[in-house]
Motif scaffolding. Structure first.
Motif, short mmCIF file in Angstrom:
data_model
loop_
_atom_site.label_atom_id
_atom_site.label_comp_id
_atom_site.label_asym_id
_atom_site.label_seq_id
_atom_site.Cartn_x
_atom_site.Cartn_y
_atom_site.Cartn_z
N UNK A 127 0.84 -1.36 0.19
CA UNK A 127 -0.14 0.31 0.06
C UNK A 127 0.81 1.34 -0.17
N UNK A 128 2.16 1.27 0.87
CA UNK A 128 2.27 2.59 1.02
C UNK A 128 3.50 2.65 -0.51
N UNK A 129 4.06 1.93 -1.96
CA UNK A 129 4.83 2.03 -2.18
C UNK A 129 4.12 2.73 -3.43
N UNK A 130 3.15 2.88 -3.76
CA UNK A 130 2.22 3.75 -4.69
C UNK A 130 1.79 4.98 -3.20
N UNK A 131 1.47 5.08 -2.26
CA UNK A 131 1.29 6.31 -1.45
C UNK A 131 2.59 7.15 -1.55
N UNK A 132 4.02 6.78 -1.77
CA UNK A 132 5.58 7.15 -2.00
C UNK A 132 5.45 7.58 -3.05
N UNK A 133 5.44 7.10 -3.88
CA UNK A 133 6.01 6.98 -5.68
C UNK A 133 6.46 8.62 -5.82
N UNK A 134 5.65 9.60 -5.24
CA UNK A 134 5.84 10.57 -6.09
C UNK A 134 6.38 11.79 -5.15
N UNK A 135 7.44 10.95 -4.02
CA UNK A 135 7.50 11.29 -2.85
C UNK A 135 9.10 12.24 -3.29
N UNK A 136 9.41 11.15 -4.58
CA UNK A 136 11.06 11.71 -4.68
C UNK A 136 12.40 11.33 -4.29
N UNK A 137 13.52 11.69 -4.40
CA UNK A 137 14.64 11.74 -3.94
C UNK A 137 14.98 12.19 -2.32
N UNK A 138 14.14 13.16 -2.19
CA UNK A 138 14.08 13.94 -1.15
C UNK A 138 14.00 13.19 0.59
#
Length: 208
Positions: A127-138
């Motif tokens: 579930x978190x993989x999809x939710x975190x995909x737009x967080x970037x490398x920062x």
């Protein structure tokens, strides 16, 4: 919604603090990764908060920065993950370290957190993989990163060393560890000159 508190740190007993803002004292529960960054008592601090209202209680959870709070809010949206478990996750690793686990599909590290079984860990990663995909490398810092506790170096130690040990054990139990497990972990890293925060940090590192 109470989103941020700025005030004087009056009390701290991991994982809870009392912060006074304009004459009102707020009890706030923090993950240990945020607790380590607190200043000394009677100094001003800023805490980013998440307010939870239940039938039997009103609870404030606090974080050192908006990123940790954002991850907490995403975690409690996962089926089977409540505030207490989300707090335990963020006490064992920073937001960046958790994202790193998700990116590597690292179930082995996640299941070491108290209250997280294999099925819950797998669900978290999916579930978190999809939710975190737009967080970037920062945010995705390596797992080898360590939390700095240099700001605690000058803080007074408790007069009775065993008190630090007891406080550390109590904090770990409140984060979801079983009493025997918490006692064993703290005793394994115990040194007389360590503060309770340092004992908690070292005990958590030894278990994950």
């Amino acid at each position: 919604m109470i989103g941020r508190l700025r005030g004087i740190l009056v009390e701290k007993q991991a994982p809870e603090i009392l912060i006074e803002c304009n004459g009102i004292g707020y009890e706030v529960t923090l993950p240990m990764t945020s607790f380590y960054h607190l200043p000394q008592l009677e100094q001003e601090t800023i805490i980013y908060t998440h307010f939870v209202v239940r039938e039997d209680a009103q609870l404030l959870y606090g974080f050192a920065n908006p990123t940790e709070r954002k991850l907490f809010r995403l975690l409690i949206k996962v089926n089977g993950v409540g505030p207490k478990l989300a707090l335990a996750i963020l006490s064992n690793m920073s937001a960046g370290q958790f994202v790193h686990c998700v990116n590597l599909d690292d179930v082995a590290t996640i299941v070491k957190i108290p209250g997280v079984g294999k099925k819950t860990a797998e669900r978290l990663l999916i579930e978190m993989r999809d939710r975190l995909k737009d967080w970037g490398n920062d945010i995705a810092t390596p797992m080898t990163d360590t939390i700095s506790v240099d700001n605690q170096a000058e803080e007074a130690k408790f007069v009775i060393a065993s008190s630090n040990k007891d406080d550390a054990i109590t904090a770990l139990v409140s984060l979801g560890y079983k009493p025997a497990q918490a006692d064993k972990a703290v005793k394994a890293v115990y040194k007389q000159d360590l503060s309770s925060e340092e004992l908690i940090r070292d005990a958590l590192k030894s278990m994950v």
